[in-house]
Design a protein around this motif. Structure first.
Motif, mmCIF file in Angstrom:
data_model
loop_
_atom_site.group_PDB
_atom_site.id
_atom_site.type_symbol
_atom_site.label_atom_id
_atom_site.label_comp_id
_atom_site.label_asym_id
_atom_site.label_seq_id
_atom_site.Cartn_x
_atom_site.Cartn_y
_atom_site.Cartn_z
ATOM 1 N N THR A 220 0.855 -1.188 0.000
ATOM 2 C CA THR A 220 0.000 0.000 0.000
ATOM 3 C C THR A 220 0.892 1.239 0.000
ATOM 4 O O THR A 220 2.118 1.147 0.101
ATOM 5 N N THR A 221 0.246 2.395 -0.085
ATOM 6 C CA THR A 221 1.006 3.638 -0.058
ATOM 7 C C THR A 221 1.800 3.768 1.231
ATOM 8 O O THR A 221 2.923 4.274 1.244
ATOM 9 N N GLU A 222 1.235 3.276 2.324
ATOM 10 C CA GLU A 222 1.887 3.401 3.626
ATOM 11 C C GLU A 222 2.768 2.201 3.970
ATOM 12 O O GLU A 222 3.761 2.338 4.679
ATOM 13 N N LYS A 223 2.400 1.005 3.470
ATOM 14 C CA LYS A 223 3.073 -0.205 3.926
ATOM 15 C C LYS A 223 3.794 -0.942 2.800
ATOM 16 O O LYS A 223 3.224 -1.227 1.755
ATOM 17 N N ASP A 224 5.044 -1.252 3.070
ATOM 18 C CA ASP A 224 5.837 -2.084 2.177
ATOM 19 C C ASP A 224 5.557 -3.553 2.528
ATOM 20 O O ASP A 224 4.719 -3.849 3.390
ATOM 21 N N ILE A 225 6.241 -4.459 1.884
ATOM 22 C CA ILE A 225 6.096 -5.884 2.200
ATOM 23 C C ILE A 225 6.542 -6.145 3.641
ATOM 24 O O ILE A 225 7.577 -5.645 4.077
ATOM 25 N N SER A 226 5.762 -6.918 4.361
ATOM 26 C CA SER A 226 6.146 -7.327 5.704
ATOM 27 C C SER A 226 6.278 -8.846 5.728
ATOM 28 O O SER A 226 6.057 -9.527 4.725
ATOM 29 N N THR A 227 6.611 -9.375 6.862
ATOM 30 C CA THR A 227 6.767 -10.833 6.977
ATOM 31 C C THR A 227 5.420 -11.540 7.045
ATOM 32 O O THR A 227 5.341 -12.756 6.888
#
Length: 878
Positions: A220-227
């Motif tokens: 998303t605009t705010e969130k990159d890839i996470s685990t």
């Protein structure tokens, strides 16, 4: 939809479809018009109305006008699976194309350029509908801030249309750029905001996302890839991931992809688009020490290895590092390195784009009249900047230095003039970039804010202020004067009118700090209705990727000795329609000098693309050539381990002196060398004119190369000259002679025109056995630098005085004109230069009719010798 819109949209959609498989603009237009007329046949429109609409379509779509094509080098294993007809029923591309036209109001030529170049790129990628595995690697060379994002956005849309399922965009190394890219792709590919599938934005307002056209986004605009893996959609539907080049993030992405592949037993065609591909992606490990690939390079390659069908496309404006990758590098865990083995594509220069060529006279034409937009920083500013060497020196920036304040005043004038020109609601930006240290940037912001408040108070409340007088002088002496010389047709506004506008915009200026310590942001979208006026202070975050909308004033004093870093820091490149003449770069003499050399390097690199494209060369055949520099390297030394320096090839070029050493012995030695040459060939010299020109020449033909070699052995160029070097030219002539080239020469001594009035009156010159009526006037415009730099000495077509004037009729290209000269013949021009010109008035030397600066130019015919210029070359390319 009204009738006219129905006609236009029907024509548009069908015109593009027909053109792609009919391969003819005119035939496609005829077919599209037939269908458009059928669509409106029940509305009983008059022939005059239909003819008017038809004419408009032909004009708007530039039918019959040739669209600039990309330059293409493809690999040997290219199977040409793709044809434009595969996009006949394209959903994603069709709506993106219409979005560019209707919503962004792009010129159709620009849209067509994206269409043709992305077709070229697609054709070099793997076929996602094929059952066979593929591994494609390529590089797209664009221009800094020239619309590369629009190009790869077009490529993404088309890639989904032809069957690619997973597309990963690697967007720089900073969160800001990644978020900016995600926001744009949400609007121009996906069609909805983060996790809001039913809210139309961007392209979905053109055509809604039906059940078959939903694109899943894992970021998303705010969130990159996470685990976290929960909530992620299956990869069997189109999926878009926009991530930054960060080790932790890419490790998570790799592991999630492996998990999904194993969990769902999936094999999907993968496309990786690497924006700013020269940043972080290139491996800088040392194979001699058995080092593993560096982390980002390693992870990008491991992500590619997850699937059997993968294509990698790097985008960059500075390809130096990418083209120096070892072509055979490969490891068992990471697979092949990222050398662009399958294709190199050079995007055409967009219409209205202002790059290095617009700031420098890179084609070295003495008739080039546009004044420089660069303002050289003087000692008061330079001393302040140079005194800051670490973050602990932040407190040394105690107040805004004089030329930084002048740059702020110029910014106010620019906004005012743009408004008077009708550009009322446009964004306006000023960049201050002097240090990479965040503490320093914070302190500069505080001082700039104080200085700006003082400027505002003086202008609004003190009508007799000296600052207002300074502002008026800056307008009349610089802005007005420069604009008139850039375009004689530009509208000139009175000072009273401009000053009135300045007072109105004073309170609209925002001053922001862009770095990790600051909460400030460059949110142009928030101010799209009325435009944002901003002074941005920063460093690395503003040096690559992030766009400064409406940038007109740059105060830049952070040097680098690497081509790619220097070019990417050039935020002043881009589209400046209607205000390029207002743009200013305040920088040091050294940076300006290095930037000018870089401009030459990029021109030479483009020439190599153009030369090799018609010959159907492959990337593996391409030993890429990049100009060497005495103090500047192409890229990070660790990225240059495959670089070697080879011989010079001057064939088909013009080399001319422009920089002179300020020493009596330098001028005396060159005067003596010239006098000796003229005395040796005196019997062959004849005075004549050329064509219809007024300039007279003393010309000697069929001069043996030995005389030229002796002259060049004695004549010396400036030892720090970055382009023209008499020793290197002499070495090339010796090499050419082995191939029976450049064995005969024409020597032309150029005589200046007499002038009895003005500052530069006639200056007679005694040149050996020749008495010239006057020296040649060059360097008459003060470049504002300490070097004795005349800019260029060869005017118009002076280098072709040895070629029959009638043979030149109808040929405008200098490259084509040089082809008229046989390979056996070289051309040497000698310019006795007027010592009273602005350039030489700074000299400490004393000149007379027996001693003047001597400039020379050598025009070389084309050559069949296959040798590299003094360039950095990839030694692993066979």
């Amino acid at each position: 939809m009204d009738i006219k819109s129905l006609f236009e949209r029907t024509f548009s959609n069908n015109y593009y479809n027909f053109r792609d498989f009919l391969n003819s603009d005119n035939l496609a237009a005829e077919k599209a018009l037939e269908i458009a007329n059928i669509a409106i046949k029940d509305h009983n429109l008059s022939d005059d109305v239909i003819n008017e609409w038809t004419t408009k379509m032909y004009i708007d779509y530039n039918i019959g006008v040739e669209v600039p094509r990309a330059t293409i080098l493809k690999g040997e294993n290219d199977k040409n699976w793709f044809s434009a007809s595969k996009l006949k029923d394209a959903f994603y591309w069709s709506r993106y194309r219409e979005y560019l036209s209707r919503e962004k109001q792009w010129d159709t030529t620009a849209i067509d350029s994206i269409h043709t170049s992305t077709n070229d790129i697609l054709s070099a990628l793997g076929n996602p509908k094929s059952p066979e595995p593929f591994d494609k690697r390529g590089l797209v060379l664009g221009y800094v801030q020239s619309g590369k994002t629009a190009n790869f956005t077009g490529l993404i849309n088309k890639a989904y249309d032809v069957g690619y399922k997973l597309i990963i965009v690697l967007s720089g190394i900073h969160n800001d750029l990644r978020s900016q890219t995600q926001l744009r792709l949400n609007k121009e590919v996906v069609g909805y905001k983060d996790d809001e599938e039913y809210k139309k934005v961007g392209v979905s307002k053109i055509a809604e996302n039906g059940p078959k056209h939903i694109i899943s986004t894992w970021t998303t605009t705010e969130k990159d890839i996470s685990t976290a893996t929960s909530g992620l959609n299956n990869l069997d539907r189109p999926t878009l991931i926009v991530t930054k080049k960060n080790g932790t993030v890419l490790e998570s992405l790799r592991d999630i992809l492996i998990n999904h592949k194993n969990l769902f037993n999936l094999e999907v065609p993968l496309l990786v688009i690497d924006d700013e591909a020269d940043q972080a992606s290139v491996d800088t490990s040392n194979p001699k020490k058995d080092e593993d690939p560096k982390k980002i390079n390693k992870l990008v390659r491991q992500i590619l290895e997850v699937f059997k069908q993968k294509s990698y496309v790097g985008y960059t404006a500075t390809p130096f590092a990418n083209l120096l990758i070892n072509t055979s590098a490969e490891t068992s865990a990471e697979g092949k390195d990222l050398y662009p083995k399958d294709f190199l594509i050079g995007l055409p220069k967009p219409k209205g784009y202002c790059g290095p060529e617009e700031y420098f006279n890179v084609y070295e034409d003495a008739d080039y009249k546009k004044p420089s937009l660069i303002r050289i920083l003087e000692s008061l500013d330079v001393d302040v900047i140079k005194g800051i060497k670490s973050k602990n020196d932040a407190n040394k920036f105690e107040e805004v230095p004089p030329q930084m304040e002048e740059a702020m005043l110029a910014f106010l004038l620019n906004i005012a003039v743009r408004k008077l020109r009708g550009q009322k609601n446009e964004h306006n930006s000023m960049l201050i970039h002097t240090s990479r240290f965040k503490d320093v940037q914070s302190n500069i912001k505080d001082e700039v804010s104080r200085a700006y408040e003082a400027i505002t108070n003086q202008i609004l409340y003190n009508p007799t202020s000296k600052l207002i007088q300074r502002l008026e002088h800056l307008y009349n002496a610089d802005l007005l004067k420069t604009s008139l010389r850039w375009s004689e047709n530009s509208t000139q506004f009175s000072w009273q009118l401009v000053f009135s506008e300045v007072k109105q915009i004073l309170t609209t200026i925002q001053i922001v700090e862009i770095n990790g310590n600051s909460k400030d942001a460059l949110d142009y979208d928030e101010y799209k209705e009325n435009g944002l006026n901003v002074i941005a202070i920063g460093g690395d975050k503003l040096s690559r990727g992030l766009t400064l909308e409406g940038l007109s004033i740059t105060y830049y004093a952070r040097n680098t000795l690497m081509y790619d870093t220097l070019m990417q820091m050039g935020r002043w490149f881009g589209f400046r329609e209607g205000y390029i003449d207002l743009c200013r770069i305040y920088t040091t003499e050294e940076i300006a000098f290095n930037f000018e050399h870089l401009a030459y390097a990029m021109v030479e690199l483009r020439k190599e693309f153009d030369k090799m494209d018609p010959n159907h060369n492959t990337p593996m055949d391409y030993a890429v050539k990049m100009l060497a520099h005495p103090t500047m390297t192409l890229t990070n030394p660790l990225k240059m381990r495959n670089a070697i320096v080879t011989n010079i090839l001057y064939g088909g070029t013009l080399q001319q002196t422009r920089i002179f050493e300020d020493r009596m012995s330098f001028f005396e030695g060159n005067m003596k060398a010239t006098t000796n040459l003229i005395n040796n060939i005196h019997g062959s010299i004849k005075k004549q004119s050329h064509g219809t020109g007024k300039v007279k020449y003393y010309i000697a033909e069929d001069i043996d190369v030995k005389e030229i070699k002796e002259f060049l052995n004695d004549y010396k160029t400036d030892k720090n000259a970055n382009k023209v070097n008499s020793d290197k030219i002499l070495n090339y002539i010796n090499l050419a002679n082995k191939y029976d080239e450049l064995v005969n020469w024409t020597v032309a001594i150029v005589e200046g025109l007499p002038q009895s009035t003005g500052d530069l009156k006639t200056f007679p010159v005694k040149l050996g056995s020749i008495n010239l009526d006057s020296a040649v006037r060059r360097g008459t415009s003060d470049k504002g630098v300490e070097k004795l730099d005349v800019g260029a000495i060869v005017a118009s077509k002076q280098e072709f005085v040895d070629i029959d004037y009638l043979k030149q009729k109808g040929i405008s290209s200098k490259g084509e004109l040089r082809k008229l000269r046989p390979k056996e013949y070289g051309m040497l021009l000698i310019y006795p230069l007027h010592p009273g010109a602005a350039t030489f008035s700074k000299s400490k030397c004393t000149f007379s009719e027996d001693l003047v600066p001597i400039g020379v130019a050598v025009s070389f015919p084309n050559s069949d010798i296959e040798v590299s210029e003094v360039y950095q070359t990839n030694k692993t390319v066979r």
